[in-house]
Design a protein around this motif. Structure first.
Motif, PDB file in Angstrom:
ATOM      1  N   THR A  29       2.200   9.455  -1.915  1.00 10.92           N
ATOM      2  CA  THR A  29       3.104  10.371  -2.628  1.00 10.92           C
ATOM      3  C   THR A  29       3.690  11.463  -1.760  1.00 10.92           C
ATOM      4  N   THR A  42      -2.143  -1.221 -12.757  1.00  6.91           N
ATOM      5  CA  THR A  42      -0.753  -0.927 -12.424  1.00  6.91           C
ATOM      6  C   THR A  42       0.094  -2.165 -12.609  1.00  6.91           C
ATOM      7  N   HIS A  86       0.777  -1.237   0.000  1.00  5.63           N
ATOM      8  CA  HIS A  86       0.000   0.000   0.000  1.00  5.63           C
ATOM      9  C   HIS A  86       0.806   1.284   0.000  1.00  5.63           C
ATOM     10  N   MET A 140       6.219  -3.176  -7.812  1.00  4.52           N
ATOM     11  CA  MET A 140       6.073  -1.837  -7.245  1.00  4.52           C
ATOM     12  C   MET A 140       7.156  -1.598  -6.202  1.00  4.52           C
ATOM     13  N   SER A 186       3.164   2.156  -1.903  1.00  2.00           N
ATOM     14  CA  SER A 186       3.557   2.589  -3.240  1.00  2.00           C
ATOM     15  C   SER A 186       2.634   3.679  -3.777  1.00  2.00           C
ATOM     16  N   SER A 187       1.403   3.730  -3.259  1.00  2.00           N
ATOM     17  CA  SER A 187       0.445   4.729  -3.743  1.00  2.00           C
ATOM     18  C   SER A 187       0.529   6.043  -2.953  1.00  2.00           C
ATOM     19  N   GLN A 244       0.358  11.257   3.375  1.00  5.48           N
ATOM     20  CA  GLN A 244      -0.243  10.004   2.899  1.00  5.48           C
ATOM     21  C   GLN A 244       0.482   8.788   3.464  1.00  5.48           C
ATOM     22  N   THR A 263      -1.308   5.999   5.722  1.00  6.93           N
ATOM     23  CA  THR A 263      -1.276   4.606   5.283  1.00  6.93           C
ATOM     24  C   THR A 263      -0.695   3.694   6.357  1.00  6.93           C
TER      25      THR A 263
END
Length: 390
Positions: A220, A379, A215, A383, A217-218, A224, A228
Motif C-alpha cells: 500500500t 480476496t 504479491h 487483482m 497488490s497487497s 512496502q 516486496t
C-alpha cells in the motif's frame, strides 16, 4: 545468418559514419533488420519443407503400418546380430579413446557458459535494482508498465551482449577439439550457448513478473512495494529458506530457482555437446573394425523394407547408446562430487518434493477460499498489479 555475418562485418562497418556509439547503434539496427529478413525467408522455406515432410510422413505411415510388427522384429534380429560384432569394440574404443577426455572437455564446455550465466544473473539484478531505486520517484502506473515491459529487455540491441561475449571463449578453448577429435561445430555450439543465456534471462524475468503480479497488490505504500520487490528478486535468484517469513506466502507461487535452473541447463548443454563432439570421433575409429562389416547384414533386409530399415542407422544407434551411457555416467559423477557447479540428482529430488508440497498447499488454500473457510476474509481472484497511491 551465420554464413552471412562474416561478409556483412567485412563490408558494412567500414562505411558507417559518426561517433563510435552511433556506429554501434546503426550496426545493431542493421543486423536486426537483416536478421528479420533472413528469418522471414528461412521461415517461409521451412514451412514449405514442413508441408512436404508431412505429406511424405503420411505416405510412409501408410506404407509401414501394415507390416510394422514384421519390420520391428526384423530390426531386432539385425540388432542382435550386429551387437555381437559391434558391442565389444565400441565399448573398448569408448573406454580408451573417449572416457579419459570426458571430464576435461566437460570442464571446457561448462566454464564459458557458466560465465555467461553469471553475467545473466548480474544484468538481471542490476535491472531490478534500478527499478527498485525508482519506486520512490515513479508513479505506480509507470512502475506497473516497467514490470510489464521487463521481458522486452532481452531483445534490445546490446543488452545481452555482455553475456554473449562469454560464449566467444569457446573459439579458443575448444580449438584443440578440431585437431584431436575432428569437431567442426564450434560456431553452432556458441550460438546454442547464447540462446540458452537468453532463455535463462527470459525465464527469470517471466518469474519475476508473475511473482510481482501476485504479491504487489497487497503493498500500500512505497516502502512496502520496495520490500516486496526485494523479496521477489531474492525468490527468483535463490532457493528460499524453509523457514521463510510466514507473512510472505511463497506457497502460492511457481518454484523457479535461478541457480538450480542454470545448473540443469549446463548439464543438458554439456550432455548434448559431449555427444556431438565424441560421436563422429567414435564412428571414425570404429570404421575399420565394424562399419566394413555392415554390407553383409544388408542381405537380411527384405527388398520391400530396404527403403525403411537401414543397417547403418541401426549400427549408429548402437554406438550412440554406448556413448550416451558413458557421458551420463561422467555427468553423474561430476554432479555427485559437486564439480563444475552441477547439482546432484538427490538435490533435484529434494526440490521436486518441496515443489509438490507447495502445489498441494496452494490447492488446499484455493479450496478453502472457494468454500469460505477463511471466515469471509478471502480476496478476489482478480487483482491489480500495483495499488493506487494513498
Amino acid at each position: 545468418m551465420e554464413d552471412l555475418l562474416p561478409v556483412l562485418q567485412s563490408q558494412v562497418p567500414p562505411d558507417l559514419k559518426g561517433s563510435e556509439s552511433r556506429k554501434k547503434q546503426t550496426w545493431c539496427q542493421f543486423l536486426e533488420e537483416v536478421y528479420t529478413l533472413v528469418l522471414s525467408q528461412v521461415s517461409s522455406e521451412f514451412l514449405d519443407f514442413q508441408s512436404k515432410n508431412e505429406k511424405l510422413h503420411i505416405e510412409l505411415e501408410k506404407k509401414i503400418r501394415p507390416d510394422l510388427d514384421q519390420m520391428l522384429n526384423l530390426k531386432d534380429q539385425i540388432s542382435r546380430k550386429l551387437q555381437v560384432v559391434v558391442q565389444s569394440p565400441a565399448e573398448c574404443c569408448c573406454h580408451q579413446g573417449v572416457e579419459p577426455d570426458l571430464d576435461c572437455v566437460m570442464e571446457e564446455l561448462i566454464r564459458p557458459i557458466s560465465f555467461g550465466f553469471d553475467m545473466v544473473r548480474l544484468l538481471f539484478i542490476d535491472r531490478i535494482d534500478e527499478m527498485i531505486r525508482n519506486v520512490q520517484v515513479l508513479p505506480s502506473t509507470i512502475l506497473k508498465e516497467e514490470v510489464l515491459t521487463l521481458g522486452e529487455m532481452t531483445w534490445k540491441p546490446g543488452f545481452m551482449e555482455p553475456c554473449y561475449v562469454k560464449a566467444n571463449l569457446y573459439k579458443d578453448s575448444l580449438q584443440g577439439l578440431k585437431e584431436r577429435f575432428g569437431f567442426h561445430g564450434v560456431a553452432s555450439l556458441i550460438l546454442s550457448a547464447q540462446n540458452l543465456m537468453q532463455q535463462l534471462m527470459q525465464n527469470s524475468v517471466h518469474t519475476f513478473q508473475q511473482l510481482s503480479e501476485q504479491h504487489l497488490s497487497s503493498a500500500t505504500n512505497h516502502s512496502q512495494i520496495t520490500q516486496t520487490l526485494e523479496k521477489v528478486k531474492a525468490r527468483v535468484l535463490k532457493f528460499p529458506d524453509c523457514c521463510a517469513d510466514s507473512s510472505f506466502n511463497w506457497a502460492v507461487v511457481g518454484f523457479q530457482k535461478f541457480d538450480y535452473d542454470s545448473s540443469s541447463t549446463r548439464k543438458e548443454f554439456a550432455q548434448e555437446w559431449l555427444v556431438q563432439i565424441f560421436f563422429p570421433f567414435l564412428l571414425k575409429n570404429l570404421e575399420p573394425r565394424c562399419k566394413l562389416e555392415l554390407p553383409k547384414y544388408e542381405n537380411y533386409v527384405f527388398a520391400d523394407f530396404s527403403g525403411i530399415i537401414n543397417v547403418e542407422n541401426i549400427y549408429e544407434e548402437m554406438v550412440l547408446a554406448i556413448l550416451q551411457q558413458a557421458v551420463s555416467k561422467a555427468l553423474k559423477e561430476a554432479s555427485s562430487q559437486n564439480r563444475h557447479n552441477l547439482y546432484s540428482d538427490s538435490f533435484s529430488c529434494v526440490l521436486d518434493s518441496v515443489d509438490n508440497l507447495l502445489q498441494q498447499e496452494r490447492s488446499q488454500e484455493h479450496s478453502e477460499i472457494r468454500t469460505g473457510a477463511l471466515g469471509g476474509n478471502a480476496t478476489s481472484d482478480t487483482m491489480t498489479l500495483i495499488p493506487s497511491s494513498q
